[in-house]
Scaffold this motif. Structure first.
Motif, mmCIF file in Angstrom:
data_model
loop_
_atom_site.group_PDB
_atom_site.id
_atom_site.type_symbol
_atom_site.label_atom_id
_atom_site.label_comp_id
_atom_site.label_asym_id
_atom_site.label_seq_id
_atom_site.Cartn_x
_atom_site.Cartn_y
_atom_site.Cartn_z
ATOM 1 N N LEU A 56 0.850 -1.195 0.000
ATOM 2 C CA LEU A 56 0.000 0.000 0.000
ATOM 3 C C LEU A 56 0.880 1.237 0.000
ATOM 4 C CD1 LEU A 56 -2.949 -0.742 2.460
ATOM 5 C CD2 LEU A 56 -3.065 -0.388 0.008
ATOM 6 N N GLU A 57 1.906 1.167 0.814
ATOM 7 C CA GLU A 57 2.796 2.318 0.871
ATOM 8 C C GLU A 57 3.456 2.561 -0.486
ATOM 9 O OE1 GLU A 57 6.309 1.933 3.038
ATOM 10 O OE2 GLU A 57 6.730 4.068 2.961
ATOM 11 N N ASN A 58 3.943 1.457 -1.081
ATOM 12 C CA ASN A 58 4.581 1.546 -2.396
ATOM 13 C C ASN A 58 3.662 2.179 -3.417
ATOM 14 O OD1 ASN A 58 7.173 0.708 -2.216
ATOM 15 N ND2 ASN A 58 6.616 -1.471 -2.164
ATOM 16 N N ILE A 59 2.441 1.624 -3.431
ATOM 17 C CA ILE A 59 1.475 2.097 -4.431
ATOM 18 C C ILE A 59 1.210 3.576 -4.225
ATOM 19 C CG2 ILE A 59 -0.939 1.914 -5.113
ATOM 20 C CD1 ILE A 59 -0.663 -1.105 -4.427
ATOM 21 N N LEU A 60 1.069 3.956 -2.970
ATOM 22 C CA LEU A 60 0.751 5.345 -2.664
ATOM 23 C C LEU A 60 1.882 6.272 -3.106
ATOM 24 C CD1 LEU A 60 -1.463 6.971 -1.356
ATOM 25 C CD2 LEU A 60 -0.249 6.831 0.780
ATOM 26 N N LYS A 61 3.107 5.789 -2.934
ATOM 27 C CA LYS A 61 4.247 6.616 -3.308
ATOM 28 C C LYS A 61 4.278 6.839 -4.807
ATOM 29 C CE LYS A 61 7.575 5.895 0.365
ATOM 30 N NZ LYS A 61 8.661 5.006 0.804
ATOM 31 N N GLN A 62 3.907 5.785 -5.531
ATOM 32 C CA GLN A 62 3.997 5.887 -6.984
ATOM 33 C C GLN A 62 2.803 6.617 -7.590
ATOM 34 O OE1 GLN A 62 4.558 1.824 -8.007
ATOM 35 N NE2 GLN A 62 6.518 1.770 -6.950
ATOM 36 N N GLN A 63 1.736 6.670 -6.835
ATOM 37 C CA GLN A 63 0.519 7.280 -7.363
ATOM 38 C C GLN A 63 0.720 8.784 -7.495
ATOM 39 O OE1 GLN A 63 -2.022 5.314 -8.132
ATOM 40 N NE2 GLN A 63 -3.253 6.976 -8.955
ATOM 41 N N LYS A 64 0.359 9.266 -8.656
ATOM 42 C CA LYS A 64 0.558 10.699 -8.846
ATOM 43 C C LYS A 64 -0.727 11.462 -8.620
ATOM 44 C CE LYS A 64 4.407 9.869 -11.764
ATOM 45 N NZ LYS A 64 4.469 8.822 -12.789
ATOM 46 N N GLU A 65 -1.735 10.984 -9.324
ATOM 47 C CA GLU A 65 -3.005 11.703 -9.232
ATOM 48 C C GLU A 65 -3.953 10.910 -8.322
ATOM 49 O OE1 GLU A 65 -6.565 13.306 -12.080
ATOM 50 O OE2 GLU A 65 -5.151 11.827 -12.784
ATOM 51 N N ILE A 66 -4.574 11.617 -7.436
ATOM 52 C CA ILE A 66 -5.453 10.917 -6.491
ATOM 53 C C ILE A 66 -6.872 11.410 -6.685
ATOM 54 C CG2 ILE A 66 -6.044 10.737 -4.064
ATOM 55 C CD1 ILE A 66 -2.884 10.897 -3.674
ATOM 56 N N ASN A 67 -7.747 10.488 -7.104
ATOM 57 C CA ASN A 67 -9.149 10.884 -7.263
ATOM 58 C C ASN A 67 -10.030 10.104 -6.279
ATOM 59 O OD1 ASN A 67 -9.126 8.373 -8.332
ATOM 60 N ND2 ASN A 67 -9.827 8.954 -10.356
ATOM 61 N N ALA A 68 -11.299 10.352 -6.315
ATOM 62 C CA ALA A 68 -12.229 9.802 -5.318
ATOM 63 C C ALA A 68 -12.272 8.283 -5.362
ATOM 64 C CB ALA A 68 -13.619 10.380 -5.549
ATOM 65 N N ILE A 69 -12.229 7.732 -6.585
ATOM 66 C CA ILE A 69 -12.329 6.274 -6.703
ATOM 67 C C ILE A 69 -11.098 5.616 -6.091
ATOM 68 C CG2 ILE A 69 -12.463 4.373 -8.333
ATOM 69 C CD1 ILE A 69 -13.984 6.289 -10.190
ATOM 70 N N PHE A 70 -9.965 6.211 -6.410
ATOM 71 C CA PHE A 70 -8.737 5.667 -5.843
ATOM 72 C C PHE A 70 -8.781 5.716 -4.315
ATOM 73 C CE2 PHE A 70 -4.504 6.379 -4.116
ATOM 74 C CZ PHE A 70 -3.836 5.269 -4.611
ATOM 75 N N MET A 71 -9.244 6.834 -3.791
ATOM 76 C CA MET A 71 -9.311 6.972 -2.332
ATOM 77 C C MET A 71 -10.228 5.917 -1.725
ATOM 78 S SD MET A 71 -9.205 10.934 -1.288
ATOM 79 C CE MET A 71 -10.475 11.641 -2.292
ATOM 80 N N ASN A 72 -11.334 5.740 -2.400
ATOM 81 C CA ASN A 72 -12.290 4.755 -1.904
ATOM 82 C C ASN A 72 -11.660 3.381 -1.835
ATOM 83 O OD1 ASN A 72 -14.774 5.148 -0.893
ATOM 84 N ND2 ASN A 72 -15.777 5.440 -2.863
ATOM 85 N N ASN A 73 -11.025 2.986 -2.937
ATOM 86 C CA ASN A 73 -10.404 1.671 -2.993
ATOM 87 C C ASN A 73 -9.297 1.547 -1.952
ATOM 88 O OD1 ASN A 73 -11.977 0.746 -5.045
ATOM 89 N ND2 ASN A 73 -10.619 1.534 -6.641
#
Lengths: 482, 873
Positions: A153-170
């Motif tokens: 989760l940490e890895n994914i979060l670090k690599q994620q650039k744009e954060i939208n509502a769906i991503f947050m939900n998941n």
């Protein structure tokens, strides 16, 4: 082998597809158990024995299947999605038990690359995968799976650039499931790789100790990012519950959450109720200096509080807050009077709880008894208590009396009337257990009223002539049958 | 034999049997004996502690400590214990050869003793020391089959457990001495006992057999006798005949005369009452009932005895025979007229009791009914009136029964004859007419209770409300519980059918009983009959009612978002208050019902016109129910305030006081807001049927006005009702705020007026508040102790108190003594150990000293020699 071609040809037909998935699953599980899926030694191509060649080919097929299954997670049919996630998790467990490449260095061979691939696809920014993520609930109960999920989760979060509502939900759906066990917790954790029947005999082979410090590091880094997000109202509420329960005590600097909680506490309404616990923990454990805490708490006492979803939580916390022995008398008096004032508008199940709360306060703070026993004061023109005043210091509660409780003694339900009976009797010696009553509902009251024993069944003695024709009828001038 | 007992050591007394005592008692060293001084010497009391041997006992104690405490002390630094269990190892006297032999024998024995632990074949199972073989087993079971075999008490007392052994022996001794000088040995004596018991057992067995034989013989004889008597049994006709002949009657009366010694005297009866008296009695009864109700309202227990005289139940009992007899007689007439066969089957065949009942029963009543029935054949209307009359007279039942009593005791027979003649003549003249008039719609006079509800429904279907009323009246009347049989159960069945009917006719698609008549009209008809039945069997009908309510509550509760139910539920809420007193502090039906209603008011959504009406209906039922007891319901006030809230006009509704289920935002928040001024309004009544209507999109302006009007009226009533509560001003605080927010000018004058009265009433609520103070309890009196004077002193102090207290005192005393003893023991243990330690130190010191001396002397010797050597040089 026929699988590959079959997969391609039957892409659109779900039944065939699900059949293929299940059969592939069965085949690979079998192969894992047989030990055929093992990386052969790296050698030049021409030196390989036929069996090694076969193994190599099998591994290629397995990887291919894996990627295909991950692609299927975005299939439009829900059932296919669910089937593939279940299948993936099972394959993951099988691979963990019979690792492909013999990593003698690593003792505990969790197939984390595969897990990472799965998670990356599940936490997508285009598709709401919450229902799929609930299927992982069972797997998340295993300590090892839980840890590696946290890590990725940490890895994914670090690599994620744009954060939208769906991503947050998941992301939140999984984050809510992350649970770092206490360091001195008993070693009864179940492991994902050993979840099957062969757990005992291979115990010593897979020794896994939860790397608590690392996990805390991951969690810290995740939350530092999450807290900066612009959360949706639903996620906001969820995080308000989640943080005090599972996160706060793992944080290096819990006071980082202060702003978050303070803001939410000032918002008012149900959000305030939720933020209350976090604020309390910060004040209580981490020495946060919060001026006007009780003033704000007092302001939360509104008639709507009885209909809020988190009513029980709120009152249990209030019980905790008002158990300190260093509170000034006027403050507690204000709370007691406010509660009795609210009880006049509260639904019946809450009244009993409020009355018990007041009794507890009276027992805890003996100088509060002036509220129920104040013989030396002459008759008053008006109630000195001002319900509209938001400041507990100025509301004048300590000069008042609990007339409301005296009125509630005439409540129509005997249960409530009995609870208010303390006003004319001696106070009980032991405090009431508030936990019994905070979640009381009408249904429970009804059941209790039905079970109550009454010696005789009294009847009326004036014969009614009709539905609205009765001796002391009130309704006849307002109602008619047709 | 020698006299048993303890001898006092005093020399003077022990003179007689000196020789025997000297053997037992050791000769004591007089210097060792310590005599305890006795404070008060009581003659004849034995004392255990009058002398002691301190030296001896101390030596004993020390020895004991050496055996136990000292051993422990010695091994105090050792963690394990060695126990030698070899045979004879601890026995120093045994010679080694014997030891070896014994050990060898033990090993052999162990080898051969048992092959297997679970081999049961070699063992013999026994019971009471007797082997359980086939033969023995049967015998053994025969031992304990009967308590007849028990030895009789005297025998047991004499022989078992040494019983009266001593005294007996003495007597025996004397007697045997006379017979033969040789005393019996123990063996002989036991044999004697066995022989005796065996003899007794045999005797009792024999006796029992004889008894059985006698009984069976008697049985046979009786059978024979019955077979002879078969032809001569008495029939009913015989009985009748004999009654007429007066033989039996004479006999019976004679018995009564002898029994009561009140021959020839007429029974005393109550005097006939004047109308004033009747009215007065009625009034007192009602007053008593009212007093009971108030007591229940306060939650006090109504004394059972008190209610007996006046309670509603009793009312029925006293009026029960009236109705019962009336119908009973009419039935008789009917039978004589050959009028309906149906009735014959219906009436309970009471046999002998029938005649008795008619004795007690009413003749006037019967007369009236006969007349009534006669005319019924001609005109139905008359009949109905008659019944109604009877119905009206229900309340005066007491008086009726009194009248009946008087009349019945008088010339009963003559009247009966007259009556019969009358009816016979009528019968002949009207038979033709009756046949011609065999109308379809005629209502039978009696009813069976249908087995199924469908049958019941068929009875009332297609009837006008008036007819249904008559049907119900008759049905209830002819199953009056006092008629005996299982009528009470039947009444309960009727009640259940009525509940079901109510449910059906109040449903949204109400079952239509008769074309052209709204089904709900029948509710009015059914209610009085439900009341009647509830009066007859309160308990059961309350339970049946509760079942319905529970069902309704479950229905209401299944939805997550609560909704107001339709009339088929609401009507029960209303009826409950008619049948059961709503003012009771606790009531089997009303208390759960109040929870139901508060739940309805507190959580149901209000977003359509139907829901507003339904809510208002529940609110007004609740209001009605609390009017008498003046009890407080927050939900009721909240609901009415809520209705005002959704009628109020305001820019920001969140600032007005409101509570769920009313929301400050959304379409339902302004459901009852007036869109335009509405002046043409006539106060009308709300209708129960509205509750069943489907949701209408638009709420009419008139309805809005009506709701506000009703609300203000109800709030005014509440205001008056709760004016006694101390916090009443806080309760109506939000109401006055909401009233200000209402656009008063848009409402018609009449509504405005009621609003202003409400405002005024709220403003006029009692202002002055007395701070709460608990009532000072009476100061607790000091306990008064009477001097415990004992008239006769028995040597021991008497202790008073309950058994438990005495037991406790005894135990406490024992505990104290034991504690003392234990403390003393511990002290002695410590002293012993201290001595031991001291001894050890002394010993080691002495040893050291000895060694030092030894060394010193050696050194001295050396020195000496050294000096000698020096000198020599």
């Amino acid at each position: 082998m026929p699988e590959a071609s079959e997969r391609e040809s039957a892409d659109d037909k779900e039944e065939t597809l699900s059949g293929a998935i299940t059969s592939l699953h069965a085949i690979f599980i079998f192969l894992f158990q047989e030990g055929d899926l093992v990386q052969p030694k790296i050698m030049p191509e021409d030196l390989l024995s036929p069996s090694d060649k076969y193994k190599k080919w099998l591994i290629e097929r397995f990887k291919e299947t894996h990627t295909q299954l991950i692609i299927l997670l975005t299939h439009e049919e829900k059932s296919i999605q669910e089937l593939s996630i279940v299948c993936l998790l099972k394959l993951l467990a099988a691979e963990g038990k019979h690792p492909i490449s013999d990593k003698s260095g690593k003792k505990y061979a969790f197939p984390d690359q595969q897990l990472k691939a799965i998670l990356k696809n599940l936490i997508s920014e285009t598709q709401d995968n919450c229902s799929l993520l609930t299927l992982m609930l069972e797997a998340m109960t295993f300590a090892d799976f839980n840890y590696w999920t946290l890590k990725h989760l940490e890895n994914i979060l670090k690599q994620q650039k744009e954060i939208n509502a769906i991503f947050m939900n998941n992301f939140f759906a999984l984050l809510e499931l992350v649970d770092i066990p206490e360091e001195n917790a008993p070693e009864s954790q179940q492991l994902f790789l050993l979840s099957d029947e062969d757990a005992e005999n291979e115990e010593e082979h897979y020794s896994f100790t939860y790397p608590t410090t690392e996990a805390k590091k991951h969690l810290n880094s995740i939350w530092q990012r999450v807290i900066k997000w612009n959360l949706t109202p639903d996620l906001y509420r969820r995080s308000l519950v989640l943080i005090p329960d599972k996160v706060l005590h793992h944080m290096k600097q819990p006071l980082l959450f202060t702003d978050f909680f303070m803001e939410s506490y000032d918002l008012g309404g149900p959000i305030s109720l939720l933020a209350l616990q976090g604020v309390f923990i910060l004040v209580n454990k981490y020495n946060l200096d919060y001026p006007d805490f009780y003033k704000k708490l007092y302001r939360l006492y509104e008639p709507t509080v009885f209909h809020a979803k988190y009513r029980a939580r709120f009152f249990m916390l209030c019980d905790k807050f008002l158990s300190s022995s260093h509170l000034p008398g006027y403050l507690v008096a204000a709370f007691a009077k406010r509660m009795s004032w609210l009880a006049l508008q509260a639904p019946a199940p809450c009244i009993v709880m409020l009355l018990h709360f007041i009794v507890n306060l009276l027992i805890r703070y003996p100088n509060l008894r002036v509220l129920i026993h104040n013989p030396d004061v002459p008759e008053l023109e008006n109630d000195p208590f001002d319900p509209m005043e938001p400041d507990p210091a100025k509301c004048g509660a300590s000069n008042s009396s609990l007339w409301e409780v005296a009125s509630l003694k005439h409540h129509v339900l005997p249960e409530v009337a009995k609870a208010a009976g303390f006003i004319h009797k001696n106070l009980p010696i032991i405090e009431h257990n508030l936990g019994d009553k905070v979640e009381e509902t009408y249904e429970e009251m009804y059941e209790r009223a039905c079970k109550m024993k009454v010696k005789t069944t009294a009847t009326t003695f004036h014969k009614p002539e009709g539905l609205f024709k009765y001796q002391d009828d009130v309704m006849s001038d307002m109602w008619s049958l047709t | 034999m020698a006299k048993k007992g303890k001898f006092k050591p005093k020399g003077g007394e022990g003179r007689g049997g000196g020789g025997a005592s000297k053997d037992k008692e050791k000769k004591l060293n007089p210097f060792e004996v310590h005599m305890n001084r006795i404070k008060y010497d009581v003659v004849g009391r034995k004392s255990k502690n009058d002398r002691g041997l301190p030296g001896v006992s101390r030596a004993k104690a020390i020895k004991k400590r050496e055996r136990t405490l000292l051993q422990e002390y010695k091994v105090r630094h050792k963690s394990n214990v060695f126990i030698d269990r070899r045979i004879g190892e601890n026995n120093a006297t045994m010679d080694p050869e014997k030891k070896m032999l014994l050990r060898l024998a033990a090993v052999k024995k162990k080898q051969f003793s048992k092959k297997s632990l679970f081999n049961l074949n070699d063992e013999e199972l026994t019971h009471g020391g007797v082997a359980l073989t086939e033969g023995n087993f049967n015998d053994a079971s025969a031992f304990s089959d009967d308590d007849d075999d028990m030895l009789d008490a005297q025998f047991v007392k004499d022989t078992h457990f040494g019983g009266d052994f001593l005294t007996k022996r003495k007597e025996e001794d004397e007697s045997t001495k006379k017979d033969d000088d040789k005393p019996k040995s123990r063996k002989e004596w036991i044999e004697e006992i066995i022989a005796e018991s065996k003899k007794k057992k045999a005797e009792s067995k024999k006796e029992k057999e004889e008894q059985e034989e006698a009984v069976s013989k008697l049985n046979d004889d009786y059978q024979k006798f019955m077979s002879i008597m078969v032809g001569h049994a008495m029939t009913d006709a015989d009985k009748e005949k004999s009654k007429k002949d007066g033989e039996f009657r004479d006999y019976d009366s004679l018995v009564r005369e002898l029994g009561l010694e009140r021959t020839g005297k007429a029974k005393a009866v109550n005097k006939m009452k004047t109308p004033e008296e009747i009215a007065k009695e009625k009034k007192t009864r009602l007053m008593a009932l009212e007093a009971d109700r108030i007591r229940r309202m306060k939650g006090e227990d109504v004394a059972e005895v008190k209610t007996k005289g006046f309670s509603a139940d009793d009312l029925n009992d006293s009026f029960a025979p009236v109705e019962d007899n009336r119908f009973h007689v009419s039935y008789k007439d009917g039978k004589m007229l050959g009028h309906s066969t149906e009735e014959v089957g219906l009436q309970p065949d009471t046999g002998d009791t029938q005649s008795e009942e008619s004795e007690d029963g009413s003749e006037i009543e019967a007369d009236e009914d006969v007349a009534g029935e006669g005319s019924e054949k001609e005109e139905e209307d008359v009949e109905e009136e008659d019944v109604e009359e009877a119905e009206d007279s229900d309340n005066e039942s007491d008086t009726y029964s009194d009248i009946l009593h008087e009349s019945s005791s008088e010339d009963e027979e003559s009247e009966q004859v007259v009556e019969k003649n009358k009816s016979k003549s009528k019968k002949t003249s009207e038979k033709k007419r009756e046949l011609m008039e065999a109308a379809k719609r005629e209502i039978p006079y009696t009813f069976t209770i249908p087995q199924e509800y469908e049958a019941f429904w068929a009875l009332i279907e297609e009837r006008t409300p008036g007819e249904v009323n008559t049907i119900m009246e008759r049905m209830v009347a002819c199953h009056h519980p006092s008629l005996g049989g299982d009528n009470k159960a039947k009444c309960d069945t009727i009640f259940k059918y009525l509940l079901q009917t109510l449910h059906l006719i109040c449903d949204t698609e109400g079952e239509i009983i008769m074309e052209g008549v709204h089904p709900m009209v029948y509710v009015d008809v059914l209610v009085p009959h439900m009341y009647e039945i509830v009066q007859l069997s309160a308990e059961n009908s309350a339970n049946a009612f509760m079942q319905v309510i529970e069902e309704k509550y479950a229905d209401f509760n299944t939805r997550k978002s609560k909704r107001y139910p339709t009339a088929d539920t609401l009507v029960f809420l209303k009826i409950a208050g008619l049948l059961f007193p709503a003012s009771d502090y606790q009531h089997l039906v009303m208390t759960p019902l109040f929870v139901f209603m508060t739940h309805l008011l507190g959580q149901s959504q209000v977003s359509t016109q139907r829901e507003v009406s339904a809510g208002l209906f529940v609110a007004s039922v609740t209001l009605e129910n609390v009017m008498a007891s003046k009890r407080f319901i927050p939900e009721l006030c909240n609901f009415l305030n809520g209705l005002l809230f959704i009628s109020a006009k305001s820019k920001d509704k969140t600032k007005l006081p409101h509570q769920p289920p009313f929301k400050p935002v959304g379409p339902s928040s302004s459901l009852l807001e007036l869109k335009e001024e509405c002046q043409d309004y006539e106060p009308t009544k709300l209708k129960l049927t509205d509750v069943n209507e489907k949701a209408v999109e638009d709420v009419s302006e008139k309805f809005k006005v009506l709701v506000v009007h009703t609300c203000t009226k109800m709030l005014l009533k509440l205001c008056k009702c709760w004016s006694g509560l101390q916090a009443v001003r806080s309760i109506f605080n939000s109401t006055s705020v909401l009233l200000e927010a209402l656009p008063a000018s848009s409402y018609p004058a009449i509504v405005q007026e009621s609003m202003s009265t409400l405002k005024e009433a709220i403003a006029n609520l009692p202002k002055h508040l007395q701070p709460l103070a608990k009532q000072e309890g009476r100061p607790k009196a000091l306990n008064m102790y009477e001097p415990a004077v004992e008239t006769i002193f028995e040597g021991v102090k008497k202790r008073f108190g309950t058994k438990e207290q005495l037991e406790r005192q005894k135990l406490l005393y024992k505990v104290k003594r034991e504690a003392k003893g234990a403390r003393r023991e511990i002290q002695r243990d410590r002293a012993f150990l201290g001595r031991q330690k001291l001894q050890e130190t002394l010993q080691s010191d002495a040893e050291r000293k000895r060694k030092v001396n030894q060394i010193m002397s050696g050194l001295a010797l050396q020195e000496n020699e050294h000096k000698k050597m020096k000198k020599k040089k």
